[in-house]
Scaffold this motif. Structure first.
Motif, PDB file in Angstrom:
ATOM      1  N   TRP A 133      18.018  -1.946  -4.239  1.00 28.89           N
ATOM      2  CA  TRP A 133      16.753  -1.785  -3.521  1.00 28.89           C
ATOM      3  C   TRP A 133      15.680  -1.458  -4.555  1.00 28.89           C
ATOM      4  O   TRP A 133      15.771  -0.450  -5.254  1.00 28.89           O
ATOM      5  CB  TRP A 133      16.839  -0.661  -2.492  1.00 28.89           C
ATOM      6  N   THR A 134      14.691  -2.312  -4.630  1.00 25.32           N
ATOM      7  CA  THR A 134      13.617  -2.085  -5.598  1.00 25.32           C
ATOM      8  C   THR A 134      12.371  -1.617  -4.843  1.00 25.32           C
ATOM      9  O   THR A 134      11.841  -2.329  -3.985  1.00 25.32           O
ATOM     10  CB  THR A 134      13.310  -3.383  -6.364  1.00 25.32           C
ATOM     11  N   CYS A 135      11.965  -0.416  -5.162  1.00 23.79           N
ATOM     12  CA  CYS A 135      10.867   0.196  -4.415  1.00 23.79           C
ATOM     13  C   CYS A 135       9.588   0.197  -5.241  1.00 23.79           C
ATOM     14  O   CYS A 135       9.565   0.705  -6.372  1.00 23.79           O
ATOM     15  CB  CYS A 135      11.220   1.640  -4.053  1.00 23.79           C
ATOM     16  N   SER A 136       8.552  -0.362  -4.668  1.00 23.64           N
ATOM     17  CA  SER A 136       7.222  -0.310  -5.295  1.00 23.64           C
ATOM     18  C   SER A 136       6.515   0.923  -4.755  1.00 23.64           C
ATOM     19  O   SER A 136       6.399   1.101  -3.537  1.00 23.64           O
ATOM     20  CB  SER A 136       6.423  -1.548  -4.925  1.00 23.64           C
ATOM     21  N   LEU A 137       6.040   1.756  -5.661  1.00 22.91           N
ATOM     22  CA  LEU A 137       5.455   3.022  -5.237  1.00 22.91           C
ATOM     23  C   LEU A 137       3.960   2.870  -4.994  1.00 22.91           C
ATOM     24  O   LEU A 137       3.295   2.011  -5.583  1.00 22.91           O
ATOM     25  CB  LEU A 137       5.717   4.099  -6.282  1.00 22.91           C
TER      26      LEU A 137
ATOM     27  N   GLN B 229       5.254  18.394   6.750  1.00 20.97           N
ATOM     28  CA  GLN B 229       3.787  18.378   6.694  1.00 20.97           C
ATOM     29  C   GLN B 229       3.295  18.374   5.241  1.00 20.97           C
ATOM     30  O   GLN B 229       2.159  18.011   4.966  1.00 20.97           O
ATOM     31  CB  GLN B 229       3.196  19.610   7.404  1.00 20.97           C
ATOM     32  N   VAL B 230       4.160  18.818   4.339  1.00 24.67           N
ATOM     33  CA  VAL B 230       3.740  19.043   2.943  1.00 24.67           C
ATOM     34  C   VAL B 230       4.278  17.956   2.013  1.00 24.67           C
ATOM     35  O   VAL B 230       3.559  17.441   1.151  1.00 24.67           O
ATOM     36  CB  VAL B 230       4.222  20.438   2.465  1.00 24.67           C
ATOM     37  N   VAL B 231       5.539  17.643   2.193  1.00 25.35           N
ATOM     38  CA  VAL B 231       6.233  16.764   1.246  1.00 25.35           C
ATOM     39  C   VAL B 231       6.543  15.436   1.940  1.00 25.35           C
ATOM     40  O   VAL B 231       6.891  15.424   3.115  1.00 25.35           O
ATOM     41  CB  VAL B 231       7.535  17.444   0.760  1.00 25.35           C
ATOM     42  N   GLU B 232       6.425  14.358   1.209  1.00 20.92           N
ATOM     43  CA  GLU B 232       6.695  13.044   1.793  1.00 20.92           C
ATOM     44  C   GLU B 232       7.831  12.341   1.063  1.00 20.92           C
ATOM     45  O   GLU B 232       8.052  12.556  -0.133  1.00 20.92           O
ATOM     46  CB  GLU B 232       5.449  12.163   1.693  1.00 20.92           C
ATOM     47  N   ALA B 233       8.481  11.470   1.797  1.00 20.89           N
ATOM     48  CA  ALA B 233       9.552  10.669   1.218  1.00 20.89           C
ATOM     49  C   ALA B 233       9.036   9.261   0.925  1.00 20.89           C
ATOM     50  O   ALA B 233       7.876   8.942   1.182  1.00 20.89           O
ATOM     51  CB  ALA B 233      10.718  10.615   2.186  1.00 20.89           C
ATOM     52  N   LEU B 234       9.898   8.430   0.401  1.00 19.58           N
ATOM     53  CA  LEU B 234       9.472   7.061   0.056  1.00 19.58           C
ATOM     54  C   LEU B 234       9.115   6.263   1.308  1.00 19.58           C
ATOM     55  O   LEU B 234       8.241   5.414   1.275  1.00 19.58           O
ATOM     56  CB  LEU B 234      10.586   6.348  -0.715  1.00 19.58           C
TER      57      LEU B 234
ATOM     58  N   LEU C  74       5.680   6.954   0.541  1.00 15.36           N
ATOM     59  CA  LEU C  74       5.247   6.958  -0.858  1.00 15.36           C
ATOM     60  C   LEU C  74       5.583   5.632  -1.550  1.00 15.36           C
ATOM     61  O   LEU C  74       5.071   5.346  -2.622  1.00 15.36           O
ATOM     62  CB  LEU C  74       5.869   8.131  -1.606  1.00 15.36           C
ATOM     63  N   ALA C  75       6.471   4.881  -0.943  1.00  9.68           N
ATOM     64  CA  ALA C  75       6.708   3.506  -1.431  1.00  9.68           C
ATOM     65  C   ALA C  75       5.954   2.559  -0.514  1.00  9.68           C
ATOM     66  O   ALA C  75       5.885   2.786   0.694  1.00  9.68           O
ATOM     67  CB  ALA C  75       8.199   3.188  -1.403  1.00  9.68           C
ATOM     68  N   THR C  76       5.395   1.538  -1.087  1.00 14.50           N
ATOM     69  CA  THR C  76       4.735   0.547  -0.236  1.00 14.50           C
ATOM     70  C   THR C  76       5.758  -0.463   0.285  1.00 14.50           C
ATOM     71  O   THR C  76       5.564  -1.081   1.314  1.00 14.50           O
ATOM     72  CB  THR C  76       3.648  -0.207  -1.017  1.00 14.50           C
ATOM     73  N   GLU C  77       6.838  -0.575  -0.468  1.00 15.13           N
ATOM     74  CA  GLU C  77       7.916  -1.462  -0.031  1.00 15.13           C
ATOM     75  C   GLU C  77       9.176  -1.176  -0.832  1.00 15.13           C
ATOM     76  O   GLU C  77       9.105  -0.865  -2.024  1.00 15.13           O
ATOM     77  CB  GLU C  77       7.529  -2.935  -0.249  1.00 15.13           C
ATOM     78  N   CYS C  78      10.314  -1.224  -0.153  1.00 15.09           N
ATOM     79  CA  CYS C  78      11.592  -1.206  -0.860  1.00 15.09           C
ATOM     80  C   CYS C  78      12.298  -2.503  -0.489  1.00 15.09           C
ATOM     81  O   CYS C  78      12.707  -2.686   0.673  1.00 15.09           O
ATOM     82  CB  CYS C  78      12.442  -0.008  -0.450  1.00 15.09           C
ATOM     83  N   ALA C  79      12.405  -3.400  -1.445  1.00 14.60           N
ATOM     84  CA  ALA C  79      12.970  -4.727  -1.163  1.00 14.60           C
ATOM     85  C   ALA C  79      14.420  -4.777  -1.626  1.00 14.60           C
ATOM     86  O   ALA C  79      14.728  -4.391  -2.760  1.00 14.60           O
ATOM     87  CB  ALA C  79      12.151  -5.783  -1.897  1.00 14.60           C
ATOM     88  N   PRO C  80      15.314  -5.241  -0.743  1.00 15.20           N
ATOM     89  CA  PRO C  80      16.729  -5.301  -1.122  1.00 15.20           C
ATOM     90  C   PRO C  80      17.093  -6.648  -1.750  1.00 15.20           C
ATOM     91  O   PRO C  80      16.362  -7.622  -1.599  1.00 15.20           O
ATOM     92  CB  PRO C  80      17.437  -5.148   0.215  1.00 15.20           C
ATOM     93  N   ASN C  81      18.227  -6.665  -2.439  1.00 18.33           N
ATOM     94  CA  ASN C  81      18.775  -7.965  -2.841  1.00 18.33           C
ATOM     95  C   ASN C  81      19.574  -8.532  -1.667  1.00 18.33           C
ATOM     96  O   ASN C  81      19.575  -7.947  -0.577  1.00 18.33           O
ATOM     97  CB  ASN C  81      19.620  -7.822  -4.117  1.00 18.33           C
ATOM     98  N   ASP C  82      20.261  -9.630  -1.899  1.00 17.52           N
ATOM     99  CA  ASP C  82      20.923 -10.300  -0.778  1.00 17.52           C
ATOM    100  C   ASP C  82      22.012  -9.451  -0.129  1.00 17.52           C
ATOM    101  O   ASP C  82      22.178  -9.470   1.081  1.00 17.52           O
ATOM    102  CB  ASP C  82      21.535 -11.637  -1.262  1.00 17.52           C
ATOM    103  N   ASP C  83      22.798  -8.749  -0.940  1.00 17.19           N
ATOM    104  CA  ASP C  83      23.908  -7.997  -0.351  1.00 17.19           C
ATOM    105  C   ASP C  83      23.564  -6.519  -0.120  1.00 17.19           C
ATOM    106  O   ASP C  83      24.447  -5.689   0.103  1.00 17.19           O
ATOM    107  CB  ASP C  83      25.176  -8.127  -1.203  1.00 17.19           C
TER     108      ASP C  83
ATOM    109  N   PHE D 272      14.464  13.960   1.766  1.00 14.88           N
ATOM    110  CA  PHE D 272      14.326  13.239   0.501  1.00 14.88           C
ATOM    111  C   PHE D 272      12.866  13.161   0.058  1.00 14.88           C
ATOM    112  O   PHE D 272      12.419  12.187  -0.540  1.00 14.88           O
ATOM    113  CB  PHE D 272      14.942  11.840   0.627  1.00 14.88           C
ATOM    114  N   GLY D 273      12.152  14.230   0.365  1.00 18.52           N
ATOM    115  CA  GLY D 273      10.758  14.331  -0.051  1.00 18.52           C
ATOM    116  C   GLY D 273      10.654  14.441  -1.572  1.00 18.52           C
ATOM    117  O   GLY D 273      11.544  14.961  -2.244  1.00 18.52           O
ATOM    118  N   ILE D 274       9.541  13.934  -2.079  1.00 23.10           N
ATOM    119  CA  ILE D 274       9.354  13.880  -3.537  1.00 23.10           C
ATOM    120  C   ILE D 274       8.420  15.008  -3.963  1.00 23.10           C
ATOM    121  O   ILE D 274       7.342  15.193  -3.392  1.00 23.10           O
ATOM    122  CB  ILE D 274       8.746  12.525  -3.952  1.00 23.10           C
TER     123      ILE D 274
END
Lengths: 319, 584
Positions: free
Chosen positions: B523-527, B492-497, B510-519, B117-119
């Motif tokens: 998932w809200t990911c800050s890049l 080595q080349v491509v990174e995922a979140l 690549l995300a600094t955090e992916c925060a989930p809701n309660d259930d 799942f590299g970007i």
């Protein structure tokens, strides 16, 4: 000049001997060749090796201590790739004796080498027989018929000869599928142009000879001339070529098996044995040494024998 | 006047509602999310713009609704519904991405950390038609310099890398199929590190002071697969007989290094919930022969054992193991098997497609630390490697995958494991110890349990680091790859979140955090800000959307890939969006 009575008698006996020699049955070409062959040490060494291999192949069940595919896990206290153990050379008596060690599947290497002789010899001999029969037939017909027919057949042979033989064999096996039978067929196909060309050259020379012309004048059919006059007199170089060809065929079959296109597991075939253990060349060298040695000795044997036969059958080497 | 003011207010509200609710497709069509869920067979809109008034136009990948009718029916005539995990994927702003899932996914972070799942830059994916097969562009510690086919891949250190910049300028990845060749390169000093030395070579490496043997604590499984649609393996009793008639302990004892164990379950028990249910069958020749006779094959039958000659931790000596299985089948069950070695990529493709009519020897090395990675990837509802999935395996797995509480999920995994034991589409053989090797004294030399080796952490004190792996990659577009040789280079080349530490913990990438809701359905990911791709373009949320769209949305023009199988997207997200109707 006067001579003594004794001298006269000896002279008369000598002359009688020369006359008697004229009435002796002439020695045949093949017998002469065999005599010459026996005089060549390298040829005899080759023959000895080949006979030993044939003996090994024929009596494999008596020589080999195990079945070639018998896995000894749980049957003996051994582990995979155990090195050779020979009791008379100091290997402990309580360790099972395996004079060439065990392979990666815990099978006795010596037994597989012995049974492998069956595969290699069968393959070599059948391949050469097939190529010889087909190739020499093509060569004989082509050479005798001449003209456009000869041209077409020889160009086809040229095309086959144009490819590196092992590469063509790989291509053929890739199409037909891996396996010993297909490997045999592939090697026969790639080697038959050699036999065809030699036979054709012989036929071209022989068909112009006086005895063939005489035969033709007496009304013999083409088939009769070919079968009775031409082919029998053209066989000598083919016999030599065939003997050397067995070595080549065995080597090519081992090559195909090494590439996984010849003998398939678990068949004990030297090329595939070598291929399976090629990664162990430093850690278990016996597993590549013995199959390699078997291939080398076989090829050497047939080559020496072939060279000896060539020397023996070559009339220009008559003394 | 007052009435006019009310009318004006209503008008403004209507305009605002229209601006927020309507979505505009790339093709110029405008649809409303609500419309798509109600329109049975209409394809889901996958890329649309929101916040049209702002400079950043965030893209949306919209499945069209979790229960959307795909517009065709199954064998029973029932309409097929979209059953995937992803409902929507939205670029909320330049550096925020929101995953809305159809059901809870407790393994979400571990899953998106996988290098598949590299970007890549949206523009690059579009320029390559969704198939950057040999020219990936990523944000990783290395950029691709050259792929010398048949020889090597040369990577340049990315001096702008946001993480640890490699100590060397150049990384050369080479390959040698033979473990002896790899070891020779290491011994000769022409390689700094190698993958998977041969089992017989391990003592040699340990005894050599100039070399270092690196333990690779990878959870893995080696198994014998059977595609249950091909006779005689369509007969369950035949499969059970083979399962019982093979001495798995003998295989492990003979061919595997120390630290390996016979598999009682498909998934290594180090993973939570892996070993619920009954253990695998014990070896019993008499019972196996009786089963085979009952199935109508008392005299055995002919079959084929297929494998690929690529050393893996889970299968260090494929040819030897194949030969032993062949011998066991003959000796124990009178089954005559021929052995067929298949080229690696072809083997993977054909086995994944369920084309093999005999037995195939394959295995799995964990990609992320969750039981779903083993079970769902092989026995889930979208997997056809072993024929049609079994409802009593795939069903519980599907249920369990969305349960965060491991105790609550346990009964489902118990059902799945017992179903596997009953139906035997595969025979788990071993969990193996695995190793890498390197020159002694290389700082940071390691082998990771999860993810790829991070060669930017290896410091050999020179300008160039040379690493030998088992084979040449099939391609370098790993969104549509399953082969470890490809994934190692792509990583080595491509990174995922997210990513993994060298010891296997999931950490932000690549995300600094992916925060989930309660259930755990949103998932809200800050890049990560300030990250640039190797081509100099800036990384933003739309790159995430487009990269995922290429893999997930089967109707996207970017859904091209390498083989078009998209195995990981398919199984990890429970199915593709807008899947084509299966061929008859």
């Amino acid at each position: 000049m006067t001579i003594s009575r004794k001298g006269a008698i000896e002279k008369l006996e000598a002359e009688a001997g020369d006359v008697n020699r004229l009435y002796e049955k002439p020695v045949g070409q093949w017998r002469l060749a065999m005599r010459r062959f026996r005089g060549r040490r390298s040829g005899m060494a080759g023959l000895f090796i080949v006979l030993a291999l044939v003996g090994m192949a024929l009596f494999a069940p008596l020589i080999a201590p195990y079945e070639p595919n018998e896995i000894l896990i749980g049957k003996e206290d051994v582990t995979r790739r155990d090195p050779p153990c020979i009791h008379v050379l100091g290997c402990p008596e309580d360790t099972p004796q395996h004079i060439m060690g065990l392979d990666g599947n815990v099978r006795d290497v010596f037994s597989r080498i012995v049974y492998g002789a069956r595969v290699s010899l069968t393959l070599g001999i059948f391949t050469v027989t097939l190529a010889l029969l087909v190739g020499s037939t093509i060569g004989a017909i082509s050479g005798y018929a001449g003209g456009w027919f000869d041209n077409i057949l020889m160009r086809v042979m040229d095309v086959i000869l144009g490819f590196p033989s092992l590469l063509l064999a790989i291509a053929i096996v890739a199409v037909l599928g891996p396996g010993l039978r297909n490997a045999l067929l592939a090697i026969a196909i790639v080697t038959l142009p050699g036999y065809a060309r030699v036979m054709r050259a012989q036929v071209l020379a022989i068909k112009e000879s006086d005895y063939v012309s005489a035969s033709r004048a007496l009304g013999s059919s083409t088939r009769q001339i070919l079968l009775r006059r031409v082919i029998p007199n053209a066989l000598t170089p083919l016999v030599v070529l065939g003997t050397l060809g067995v070595a080549t065929a065995i080597l090519e079959a081992a090559g195909l098996s090494f590439l996984g296109l010849g003998a398939q597991p678990p068949t004990a075939e030297w090329g595939s044995m070598l291929a399976r253990e090629r990664n162990q060349v430093f850690t278990s060298p016996h597993l590549v040494f013995f199959p390699g040695l078997a291939i080398m000795l076989t090829v050497l044997g047939f080559n020496l024998m072939g060279d000896g036969l060539r020397d023996a059958l070559d009339p220009t080497l008559n003394r | 006047m007052k009435r006019l003011r009310w009318l004006a207010l209503v008008g403004v509200l209507a305009l605002v509602a229209a601006a927020c609710g309507d979505t505009t497709g790339d093709d110029g069509t405008t649809t409303t999310a609500g419309d798509t869920t109600e329109t049975a067979a209409a394809p889901a809109e996958t890329t649309t713009t929101v916040d049209a008034g702002t400079p950043f136009e965030g893209l949306v990948l919209d499945s069209g609704g979790c229960e959307r009718d795909l517009g065709y029916t199954d064998d029973d005539g029932e309409p097929v519904l979209y059953g995937g995990k992803v409902d929507t994927l939205t670029a909320l702003d330049e550096l925020t991405v929101e995953f809305v899932l159809c059901k809870s996914d407790p393994a979400f972070l571990a899953e998106i950390a996988f290098s598949v799942f590299g970007i890549q830059p949206a523009e690059h994916l579009e320029a390559t038609g969704g198939a950057p097969i040999d020219n990936p562009i990523g944000t990783g510690p290395y950029s691709l310099n050259a792929w010398n086919r048949g020889d090597s891949i040369v990577l340049d250190a990315n001096q702008d890398y946001w993480g640890q910049v490699p100590a060397h300028d150049t990384l050369v990845i080479k390959w040698a199929t033979e473990s002896a060749s790899r070891l020779l390169e290491l011994q000769a000093g022409t390689a700094d590190g190698i993958t998977f030395p041969g089992v017989a070579d391990l003592p040699v490496i340990e005894a050599d002071e100039s070399l270092e043997l690196i333990d690779k604590p990878e959870p893995n499984i080696f198994y014998i697969g059977m595609t249950v649609t091909h006779p005689p393996f369509d007969n369950e009793m035949v499969r059970q007989a083979v399962a019982i008639g093979i001495d798995r302990q003998r295989i492990v004892d003979t061919f595997y290094p120390e630290g390996s164990e016979t598999a009682d379950f498909f998934t290594p028990c180090t993973l939570t919930n892996a070993c619920e249910g009954e253990k695998w069958y014990d070896f019993d020749v008499d019972a196996a022969q009786a089963l085979l006779a009952e199935a109508g094959f008392a005299d055995g039958f002919d079959t084929v054992i297929r494998y690929r000659q690529v050393d893996r931790g889970y299968l260090p000596t494929p040819a030897d193991v194949a030969a032993d299985i062949q011998a066991q089948l003959k000796d124990n069950l009178n089954i005559t098997a021929t052995i067929e070695e298949v080229e690696s990529s072809q083997f993977i493709d054909e086995s994944n497609a369920g084309l093999y009519d005999g037995l195939h020897l394959l295995g799995w090395t964990g990609d992320y630390p969750h039981v779903t990675n083993f079970m769902d990837g092989h026995l889930g509802k979208t997997v056809t490697q072993f024929g049609e999935p079994f409802d009593d395996i795939a069903g519980p797995l599907d249920e369990a995958a969305s349960i965060a509480d491991t105790a609550e999920a346990a009964p489902f995994y118990e059902q799945a494991n017992n179903g596997l034991r009953q139906h035997v589409p595969l025979i788990p053989i071993s969990h193996s110890g695995a190793f890498f090797a390197a020159q002694a004294g290389i700082d940071g030399a390691h082998a990771t349990p999860w993810g790829h080796v991070q060669l930017n952490l290896w410091d050999n004190g020179e300008d160039t680091l040379v690493f030998f792996q088992n084979a040449e990659p099939g391609s370098l577009y790993c969104a549509d790859e399953t082969d470890g040789e490809s994934l190692r280079v792509c990583g080595q080349v491509v990174e995922a979140l997210y990513g993994y530490t060298t010891s296997g913990e999931v950490v932000p990438g690549l995300a600094t955090e992916c925060a989930p809701n309660d259930d755990l359905t949103v998932w809200t990911c800050s890049l990560r800000a300030g990250v640039t791709f190797h081509d100099g373009s800036a990384f933003d949320a739309n790159d995430v959307i487009v990269s995922y769209t290429a893999g997930l949305d089967a109707s996207s023009p970017l859904h091209t890939g390498v083989t078009g199988s998209w195995v990981y997207y398919d199984y990890i997200f429970g199915g593709l969006i807008n899947p084509p109707e299966p061929a008859e």
